[in-house]
Design a protein around this motif. Sequence first.
Motif, PDB file in Angstrom:
ATOM      1  N   GLU A  85      35.185  23.898   8.070  1.00 31.20           N
ATOM      2  CA  GLU A  85      35.168  24.810   6.924  1.00 31.20           C
ATOM      3  C   GLU A  85      34.260  26.010   7.129  1.00 31.20           C
ATOM      4  OE1 GLU A  85      34.771  22.818   3.192  1.00 31.20           O
ATOM      5  OE2 GLU A  85      36.264  21.317   3.737  1.00 31.20           O
ATOM      6  N   GLU A  86      33.223  25.861   7.930  1.00 31.25           N
ATOM      7  CA  GLU A  86      32.301  26.974   8.145  1.00 31.25           C
ATOM      8  C   GLU A  86      32.966  28.113   8.910  1.00 31.25           C
ATOM      9  OE1 GLU A  86      28.845  25.487  10.119  1.00 31.25           O
ATOM     10  OE2 GLU A  86      28.532  23.934   8.622  1.00 31.25           O
ATOM     11  N   LYS A  87      33.766  27.785   9.901  1.00 31.98           N
ATOM     12  CA  LYS A  87      34.342  28.809  10.772  1.00 31.98           C
ATOM     13  C   LYS A  87      35.842  28.966  10.576  1.00 31.98           C
ATOM     14  CE  LYS A  87      30.816  28.107  14.253  1.00 31.98           C
ATOM     15  NZ  LYS A  87      30.514  27.712  15.594  1.00 31.98           N
ATOM     16  N   ASP A  88      36.427  28.217   9.644  1.00 35.14           N
ATOM     17  CA  ASP A  88      37.856  28.280   9.381  1.00 35.14           C
ATOM     18  C   ASP A  88      38.693  27.994  10.627  1.00 35.14           C
ATOM     19  OD1 ASP A  88      39.790  28.459   7.422  1.00 35.14           O
ATOM     20  OD2 ASP A  88      40.232  30.555   7.859  1.00 35.14           O
ATOM     21  N   HIS A  89      38.235  27.019  11.418  1.00 30.76           N
ATOM     22  CA  HIS A  89      38.970  26.536  12.586  1.00 30.76           C
ATOM     23  C   HIS A  89      39.720  25.272  12.191  1.00 30.76           C
ATOM     24  CE1 HIS A  89      35.600  28.467  15.046  1.00 30.76           C
ATOM     25  NE2 HIS A  89      36.690  29.120  15.366  1.00 30.76           N
ATOM     26  N   TYR A  90      40.859  25.061  12.830  1.00 28.79           N
ATOM     27  CA  TYR A  90      41.617  23.835  12.617  1.00 28.79           C
ATOM     28  C   TYR A  90      41.822  23.141  13.946  1.00 28.79           C
ATOM     29  CZ  TYR A  90      42.670  25.550   7.966  1.00 28.79           C
ATOM     30  OH  TYR A  90      42.571  25.996   6.674  1.00 28.79           O
ATOM     31  N   LEU A  91      41.914  21.824  13.884  1.00 31.40           N
ATOM     32  CA  LEU A  91      42.156  21.012  15.075  1.00 31.40           C
ATOM     33  C   LEU A  91      43.231  19.988  14.753  1.00 31.40           C
ATOM     34  CD1 LEU A  91      41.423  19.772  17.875  1.00 31.40           C
ATOM     35  CD2 LEU A  91      39.720  18.405  16.661  1.00 31.40           C
ATOM     36  N   CYS A  92      44.224  19.904  15.597  1.00 33.02           N
ATOM     37  CA  CYS A  92      45.221  18.842  15.504  1.00 33.02           C
ATOM     38  C   CYS A  92      45.124  18.049  16.790  1.00 33.02           C
ATOM     39  CB  CYS A  92      46.626  19.417  15.341  1.00 33.02           C
ATOM     40  SG  CYS A  92      47.901  18.127  15.282  1.00 33.02           S
ATOM     41  N   LYS A  93      44.830  16.782  16.661  1.00 27.85           N
ATOM     42  CA  LYS A  93      44.635  15.902  17.815  1.00 27.85           C
ATOM     43  C   LYS A  93      45.724  14.841  17.779  1.00 27.85           C
ATOM     44  CE  LYS A  93      41.781  14.101  20.970  1.00 27.85           C
ATOM     45  NZ  LYS A  93      42.018  14.439  22.321  1.00 27.85           N
ATOM     46  N   ILE A  94      46.525  14.770  18.835  1.00 23.81           N
ATOM     47  CA  ILE A  94      47.605  13.792  18.922  1.00 23.81           C
ATOM     48  C   ILE A  94      47.400  12.973  20.185  1.00 23.81           C
ATOM     49  CG2 ILE A  94      50.100  13.435  19.092  1.00 23.81           C
ATOM     50  CD1 ILE A  94      50.407  16.255  17.828  1.00 23.81           C
TER      51      ILE A  94
END
Length: 176
Positions: A85-94
């Motif tokens: 939330e601080e840097k507005d990054h997203y991660l999708c880990k599969i």
Amino acid sequence: MFETKLKKFVEKKIDSKTIQSDLKSILYDILQGVKDEKIKEDIHTVLNHIETFQLLSKITESFYTFLPIFWDSLNGGNIAIKKNEEKDHYLCKITLDFQDLGFIDTAVFLYKKDLKVDFFIENSKLKNQIKKNIEFLKSDLSNEGFLNIFINFLSKKDDNDLEKLLKFKSIVDIKV
């Protein structure tokens, strides 16, 4: 994406081979040649799912999709979507473990319109097949508005990325 490709084809920005390699196009082609009603019904179901996810993506300005996984050979897996939330990054880990293909570990990092994708693929044949289609993937992602797309193939499984995951707030976490 299929409709975007059709539009670009009409505008003469892509060739017909690009359209023919799209999943929806392939399914429509199969549908034309199949006589078995059960198979036709299954293809229509998949096409309906794809179109539903496309509509959801458009309406919510998000990206919805489905994973066509052959569950019979799947030993287990995990899909996690997280947000910093601080840097507005997203991660999708599969992470998937197949009986016949071995481990597939993918991490997709999203920041605004930039993507970084890391793959670890245990099966060398599958890894080479995916590598052969990377430019096609990059082109499709670029056509969808992504600016910088970085794709890496890791030579060993990165089990130390747990520290990275801890900095992200979990949005979705599914285990199979």
